[in-house]
Enzyme design. Structure first.
Site, PDB file in Angstrom:
ATOM      1  NE  ARG A  48      -4.936  -8.328 -10.995  1.00  0.00           N
ATOM      2  CZ  ARG A  48      -3.975  -8.016 -11.868  1.00  0.00           C
ATOM      3  NH1 ARG A  48      -4.249  -7.902 -13.125  1.00  0.00           N
ATOM      4  NH2 ARG A  48      -2.733  -7.812 -11.458  1.00  0.00           N
ATOM      5  CB  THR A  49      -7.392  -5.822  -4.881  1.00  0.00           C
ATOM      6  OG1 THR A  49      -7.017  -7.134  -5.306  1.00  0.00           O
ATOM      7  CG2 THR A  49      -8.333  -5.922  -3.699  1.00  0.00           C
ATOM      8  CE  LYS A  78       5.799  11.272   9.023  1.00  0.00           C
ATOM      9  NZ  LYS A  78       4.672  12.198   9.144  1.00  0.00           N
ATOM     10  NE  ARG A  99      -3.579  -6.674  -1.813  1.00  0.00           N
ATOM     11  CZ  ARG A  99      -3.624  -7.137  -3.061  1.00  0.00           C
ATOM     12  NH1 ARG A  99      -2.628  -6.888  -3.900  1.00  0.00           N
ATOM     13  NH2 ARG A  99      -4.665  -7.842  -3.482  1.00  0.00           N
ATOM     14  CG  HIS A 127      -7.125 -11.424  -1.899  1.00  0.00           C
ATOM     15  ND1 HIS A 127      -8.041 -10.394  -1.755  1.00  0.00           N
ATOM     16  CD2 HIS A 127      -6.428 -11.163  -3.035  1.00  0.00           C
ATOM     17  CE1 HIS A 127      -7.893  -9.552  -2.774  1.00  0.00           C
ATOM     18  NE2 HIS A 127      -6.929 -10.007  -3.554  1.00  0.00           N
TER      19      HIS A 127
HETATM   20  N1   CP Z   1      -5.768 -10.614  -7.851  1.00  0.00           N
HETATM   21  C1   CP Z   1      -5.237  -9.570  -7.164  1.00  0.00           C
HETATM   22  O1   CP Z   1      -5.343  -9.458  -5.923  1.00  0.00           O
HETATM   23  O2   CP Z   1      -4.582  -8.683  -7.950  1.00  0.00           O
HETATM   24  P1   CP Z   1      -3.834  -7.381  -7.467  1.00  0.00           P
HETATM   25  O3   CP Z   1      -2.653  -7.826  -6.620  1.00  0.00           O
HETATM   26  O4   CP Z   1      -3.428  -6.673  -8.716  1.00  0.00           O
HETATM   27  O5   CP Z   1      -4.781  -6.581  -6.616  1.00  0.00           O
END
Ligand code: CP
Length: 301
Positions: A48-49, A78, A99, A127
């Site tokens: 999703r993100t 590396k 991320r 998040h």
């Molecule tokens: N909700 C969320 O962060 O989903 P993903 O891990 O799929 O990005």
């Protein structure tokens, strides 16, 4: 705002503006970010993100470069540090969505980046864009962001989205929180101390069924075994906190069940057509909120 690392950076006024902008973008395609480049650097898995950020950028006319499995495919293998990687990518892109598996990585990246860093999840840290879309979902679906009772369920210690949203809700009035969990996975002290400072009314319980009958918002979490200490019987915990259709059938009228997704058994599939289940809409709202955020970052709002 130069970077987005944690939810606490946004105040109520900024969130109101973000949400109004998000709603105005429903169904829209624009060229407002034409010529801009978004780099998505994902050192941990995502559906999703990453895709919603990329979709958002494209809907605004911008372009995307992407490393979806950076822990294996980037020069980190590396020995390159995150700081050096960011110093390189900030020449290639106008915004970086990051991320990572380690808490604090977004802050480290922000310390050296010449372009905005957006934290898309840093280990068990935060998040923030997920909590923005969670709150946006609450506003859209129950019609308010003050005066409601939210129950956070399951893995509260190691689920960054729940931690981020609890921080964010500390800014709102008369939001009662119930943390439905056991001692292994209870909400951590940093969040609870923050809520005490903000005079937020919160309680802790293991009574999932009873709490679901009185909450306005039920926030389910994934067991997220990748973050849970080895040796924890997460299968037993997952079963203990699984939400089933009879449980949602006893929710209050107008109450909603949300989940950042992905789910892994903690909501039965037969809940999906319950009028209370809004988690797929929630994921769709992510595009609107991220479009609005990108426009704000580029001064196009
Ligand atoms: N909700 C969320 O962060 O989903 P993903 O891990 O799929 O990005």
């Amino acid at each position: 705002m130069q970077h987005l690392v944690e939810t606490q950076q946004f105040d109520r006024a900024a969130l109101k503006r973000l949400f109004e902008l998000a709603s105005s973008l429903e169904g829209k395609r624009e060229e407002s970010l034409k010529g801009k480049i978004l780099a998505s650097l994902f050192y941990a898995p995502s559906t999703r993100t990453r895709l919603s950020f990329e979709s958002s950028m494209m809907r605004l006319g911008g372009n995307v470069i992407s490393m979806e499995n950076a822990s294996e495919s980037s020069s980190a293998t590396k020995g390159e540090s995150i700081e050096d990687t960011i110093r390189i990518v900030d020449d290639y892109a106008d915004v970086i969505v990051l991320r990572h598996t380690e808490v604090g990585t977004a802050a480290r990246a922000a310390a050296v980046s010449r372009v905005p860093i957006i934290n898309a999840g840093d280990g068990v840290g935060q998040h923030p864009t997920q909590s923005f879309l969670d709150l946006y979902t609450i506003e859209r679906e129950i019609g308010r962001t003050d005066d409601f009772h939210i129950a956070f369920v399951g893995n509260l210690a190691y689920y960054r989205s729940a931690r981020s949203l609890a921080y964010l809700l500390g800014k709102y009035k008369n939001v009662k929180m119930t943390f439905v969990s056991g001692p292994e996975l209870g909400m951590k002290d940093d969040v609870k101390e923050y809520l005490k400072e903000k005079n937020v009314d919160f309680t802790e319980t293991e009574d999932l069924e009873g709490t679901m009958q009185i909450a306005d918002v039920v926030y389910q979490t994934r067991m997220a075994e990748e973050w849970i200490p080895k040796g924890t019987d997460f299968e037993k915990l997952r079963q203990k906190y699984t939400i089933t259709r009879p449980m949602t059938d006893h929710m209050k009228d107008g109450a909603i069940l949300i989940h950042p997704l992905p789910r892994a058994g903690e909501i039965s599939p037969d809940v999906d057509d319950s009028p209370h289940a809004v988690y797929f809409k929630q994921a769709a709202y992510g595009v609107l909120v991220r479009m609005a955020l990108l426009k704000l970052f580029f001064g196009k709002a």
